[in-house]
Scaffold this motif. Sequence first.
Motif, PDB file in Angstrom:
ATOM      1  N   VAL A 127      -9.546  36.190 -20.721  1.00  0.00           N
ATOM      2  CA  VAL A 127      -8.495  35.356 -21.296  1.00  0.00           C
ATOM      3  C   VAL A 127      -7.499  36.235 -22.043  1.00  0.00           C
ATOM      4  O   VAL A 127      -7.875  36.994 -22.936  1.00  0.00           O
ATOM      5  CB  VAL A 127      -9.089  34.307 -22.259  1.00  0.00           C
ATOM      6  N   MET A 128      -6.233  36.128 -21.692  1.00  0.00           N
ATOM      7  CA  MET A 128      -5.182  36.865 -22.390  1.00  0.00           C
ATOM      8  C   MET A 128      -4.448  35.906 -23.315  1.00  0.00           C
ATOM      9  O   MET A 128      -4.093  34.795 -22.921  1.00  0.00           O
ATOM     10  CB  MET A 128      -4.219  37.496 -21.387  1.00  0.00           C
ATOM     11  N   ILE A 129      -4.227  36.335 -24.571  1.00  0.00           N
ATOM     12  CA  ILE A 129      -3.585  35.501 -25.588  1.00  0.00           C
ATOM     13  C   ILE A 129      -2.433  36.273 -26.197  1.00  0.00           C
ATOM     14  O   ILE A 129      -2.597  37.422 -26.615  1.00  0.00           O
ATOM     15  CB  ILE A 129      -4.602  35.094 -26.686  1.00  0.00           C
ATOM     16  N   ALA A 181       3.492  47.035 -23.296  1.00  0.00           N
ATOM     17  CA  ALA A 181       3.693  46.483 -21.953  1.00  0.00           C
ATOM     18  C   ALA A 181       2.976  47.318 -20.901  1.00  0.00           C
ATOM     19  O   ALA A 181       2.369  46.778 -19.965  1.00  0.00           O
ATOM     20  CB  ALA A 181       5.189  46.397 -21.641  1.00  0.00           C
ATOM     21  N   ARG A 182       3.022  48.640 -21.055  1.00  0.00           N
ATOM     22  CA  ARG A 182       2.304  49.502 -20.098  1.00  0.00           C
ATOM     23  C   ARG A 182       0.800  49.325 -20.227  1.00  0.00           C
ATOM     24  O   ARG A 182       0.071  49.377 -19.223  1.00  0.00           O
ATOM     25  CB  ARG A 182       2.693  50.966 -20.323  1.00  0.00           C
ATOM     26  N   SER A 183       0.313  49.093 -21.438  1.00  0.00           N
ATOM     27  CA  SER A 183      -1.120  48.875 -21.640  1.00  0.00           C
ATOM     28  C   SER A 183      -1.600  47.634 -20.913  1.00  0.00           C
ATOM     29  O   SER A 183      -2.701  47.598 -20.354  1.00  0.00           O
ATOM     30  CB  SER A 183      -1.429  48.749 -23.142  1.00  0.00           C
ATOM     31  N   VAL A 184      -0.766  46.606 -20.904  1.00  0.00           N
ATOM     32  CA  VAL A 184      -1.119  45.353 -20.225  1.00  0.00           C
ATOM     33  C   VAL A 184      -1.394  45.588 -18.748  1.00  0.00           C
ATOM     34  O   VAL A 184      -2.303  44.978 -18.158  1.00  0.00           O
ATOM     35  CB  VAL A 184       0.026  44.323 -20.387  1.00  0.00           C
ATOM     36  N   GLN A 185      -0.653  46.495 -18.136  1.00  0.00           N
ATOM     37  CA  GLN A 185      -0.747  46.724 -16.694  1.00  0.00           C
ATOM     38  C   GLN A 185      -2.101  47.274 -16.258  1.00  0.00           C
ATOM     39  O   GLN A 185      -2.417  47.246 -15.066  1.00  0.00           O
ATOM     40  CB  GLN A 185       0.371  47.673 -16.260  1.00  0.00           C
ATOM     41  N   ALA A 186      -2.906  47.732 -17.209  1.00  0.00           N
ATOM     42  CA  ALA A 186      -4.227  48.266 -16.871  1.00  0.00           C
ATOM     43  C   ALA A 186      -5.272  47.170 -16.689  1.00  0.00           C
ATOM     44  O   ALA A 186      -6.417  47.462 -16.322  1.00  0.00           O
ATOM     45  CB  ALA A 186      -4.688  49.235 -17.968  1.00  0.00           C
ATOM     46  N   PHE A 187      -4.894  45.909 -16.913  1.00  0.00           N
ATOM     47  CA  PHE A 187      -5.875  44.828 -16.901  1.00  0.00           C
ATOM     48  C   PHE A 187      -5.481  43.709 -15.936  1.00  0.00           C
ATOM     49  O   PHE A 187      -4.366  43.655 -15.430  1.00  0.00           O
ATOM     50  CB  PHE A 187      -6.026  44.249 -18.320  1.00  0.00           C
ATOM     51  N   ARG A 188      -6.436  42.827 -15.716  1.00  0.00           N
ATOM     52  CA  ARG A 188      -6.229  41.617 -14.944  1.00  0.00           C
ATOM     53  C   ARG A 188      -6.893  40.473 -15.691  1.00  0.00           C
ATOM     54  O   ARG A 188      -8.062  40.573 -16.078  1.00  0.00           O
ATOM     55  CB  ARG A 188      -6.838  41.751 -13.546  1.00  0.00           C
ATOM     56  N   ALA A 189      -6.161  39.399 -15.930  1.00  0.00           N
ATOM     57  CA  ALA A 189      -6.700  38.261 -16.665  1.00  0.00           C
ATOM     58  C   ALA A 189      -6.825  37.047 -15.760  1.00  0.00           C
ATOM     59  O   ALA A 189      -6.005  36.845 -14.858  1.00  0.00           O
ATOM     60  CB  ALA A 189      -5.798  37.929 -17.853  1.00  0.00           C
ATOM     61  N   ASP A 190      -7.852  36.251 -16.007  1.00  0.00           N
ATOM     62  CA  ASP A 190      -7.995  35.000 -15.261  1.00  0.00           C
ATOM     63  C   ASP A 190      -6.947  33.987 -15.697  1.00  0.00           C
ATOM     64  O   ASP A 190      -6.415  33.233 -14.880  1.00  0.00           O
ATOM     65  CB  ASP A 190      -9.390  34.414 -15.481  1.00  0.00           C
ATOM     66  N   ALA A 206       5.031  41.374 -18.877  1.00  0.00           N
ATOM     67  CA  ALA A 206       3.901  42.170 -18.383  1.00  0.00           C
ATOM     68  C   ALA A 206       2.633  41.330 -18.341  1.00  0.00           C
ATOM     69  O   ALA A 206       1.843  41.420 -17.386  1.00  0.00           O
ATOM     70  CB  ALA A 206       3.710  43.405 -19.263  1.00  0.00           C
ATOM     71  N   MET A 207       2.418  40.503 -19.358  1.00  0.00           N
ATOM     72  CA  MET A 207       1.247  39.631 -19.386  1.00  0.00           C
ATOM     73  C   MET A 207       1.269  38.640 -18.230  1.00  0.00           C
ATOM     74  O   MET A 207       0.253  38.412 -17.561  1.00  0.00           O
ATOM     75  CB  MET A 207       1.182  38.886 -20.725  1.00  0.00           C
ATOM     76  N   MET A 208       2.419  38.054 -17.989  1.00  0.00           N
ATOM     77  CA  MET A 208       2.531  37.086 -16.902  1.00  0.00           C
ATOM     78  C   MET A 208       2.233  37.720 -15.550  1.00  0.00           C
ATOM     79  O   MET A 208       1.655  37.081 -14.667  1.00  0.00           O
ATOM     80  CB  MET A 208       3.925  36.465 -16.901  1.00  0.00           C
ATOM     81  N   ALA A 209       2.601  38.983 -15.395  1.00  0.00           N
ATOM     82  CA  ALA A 209       2.425  39.670 -14.115  1.00  0.00           C
ATOM     83  C   ALA A 209       0.963  39.931 -13.775  1.00  0.00           C
ATOM     84  O   ALA A 209       0.622  40.076 -12.598  1.00  0.00           O
ATOM     85  CB  ALA A 209       3.198  40.990 -14.119  1.00  0.00           C
ATOM     86  N   VAL A 210       0.085  39.991 -14.783  1.00  0.00           N
ATOM     87  CA  VAL A 210      -1.326  40.335 -14.518  1.00  0.00           C
ATOM     88  C   VAL A 210      -2.249  39.131 -14.655  1.00  0.00           C
ATOM     89  O   VAL A 210      -3.473  39.277 -14.567  1.00  0.00           O
ATOM     90  CB  VAL A 210      -1.800  41.471 -15.453  1.00  0.00           C
ATOM     91  N   ALA A 211      -1.705  37.949 -14.859  1.00  0.00           N
ATOM     92  CA  ALA A 211      -2.541  36.767 -15.077  1.00  0.00           C
ATOM     93  C   ALA A 211      -2.670  35.934 -13.808  1.00  0.00           C
ATOM     94  O   ALA A 211      -1.686  35.673 -13.118  1.00  0.00           O
ATOM     95  CB  ALA A 211      -1.954  35.909 -16.194  1.00  0.00           C
ATOM     96  N   GLY A 212      -3.889  35.514 -13.521  1.00  0.00           N
ATOM     97  CA  GLY A 212      -4.124  34.647 -12.373  1.00  0.00           C
ATOM     98  C   GLY A 212      -3.537  33.262 -12.584  1.00  0.00           C
ATOM     99  O   GLY A 212      -2.983  32.663 -11.661  1.00  0.00           O
ATOM    100  N   ARG A 213      -3.668  32.739 -13.801  1.00  0.00           N
ATOM    101  CA  ARG A 213      -3.069  31.452 -14.174  1.00  0.00           C
ATOM    102  C   ARG A 213      -2.310  31.648 -15.471  1.00  0.00           C
ATOM    103  O   ARG A 213      -2.705  32.422 -16.329  1.00  0.00           O
ATOM    104  CB  ARG A 213      -4.126  30.355 -14.355  1.00  0.00           C
TER     105      ARG A 213
END
Length: 276
Positions: free
Chosen positions: A104-106, A166-175, A202-209
């Motif tokens: 979960v990304m918040i 923003a670059r740190s976010v790119q290292a992850f994938r969130a449901d 950046a957060m939106m780009a790595v989130a499944g939903r």
Amino acid sequence: MAGGDARSDAREERRNRLRELVTGEGFIRTADLAARFGVSVMTVHRDLDALQAQGWLRKVRGGASCLPSTQFHGSAGERLTTMVRTKQLLARAAAGELAPGQVVMIDDSTTCLHLVRHLRDHTPVTTISNSLPVISALAREPGVAVIALGGTYFPAYDAFMGAHTARSVQAFRADVLFMSTTAVTGGRCYHMSPETVQVKQAMMAVAGRRVLIIDHTKFAHQGLYALAPLTDFDLVLVDDAAPAAEVRRLRDNGVRVRTVATAAAPSGAPGPHGAT
């Protein structure tokens, strides 16, 4: 050593007064600030650089201007007291999108901060956030693994912002991503800080939903930097005080909007417009 401490204290006091002046007056010339504090223009530039890095103001040609986000957001402390009950009810509704085992990304909004209390009911869960209050609240929560996004700390937001974050976010994938926004105009989200937009995109780009949580005040305000159209979200949660015409227009444009009953809920003390 004592002399160094005294100089440091004097510098911090001057910067605090400078910030208050710029915020109160909107714009002040660099030369006027130097004369007012009896320091060099170069010293004022260093002070402004430091305050800009913290998210309090913007350096502009010939002087300094208060950040538009100060006018709309207020400090993190001020935002915590705004629309409290409505935010709590929206967060409770958003918790229905949680499931055990999710990543979960918040974001850094105080709206989504209220979601934290519901995570314990959906453990085990992994959370990713740039919000210091979210990170701190979940650090010792059983069953919750916490990933903190680093970067430059912005005291005005009580969060980490900017290019490194923003670059740190790119290292992850969130449901699933839960976030809020400053303003909704013409079916798009807007913010007053480019650093905020950079991280949230950046957060939106790595989130499944993607779940957007907004109270009705967002429709009454405007932002400078476009974040995304609401059609980019899988679900938009809004309280039932939102303008019916706006909600209808969003649905007509294909946005999945769910209204949350909050009409009887006290909104808390009036606060800065568009606080997230």
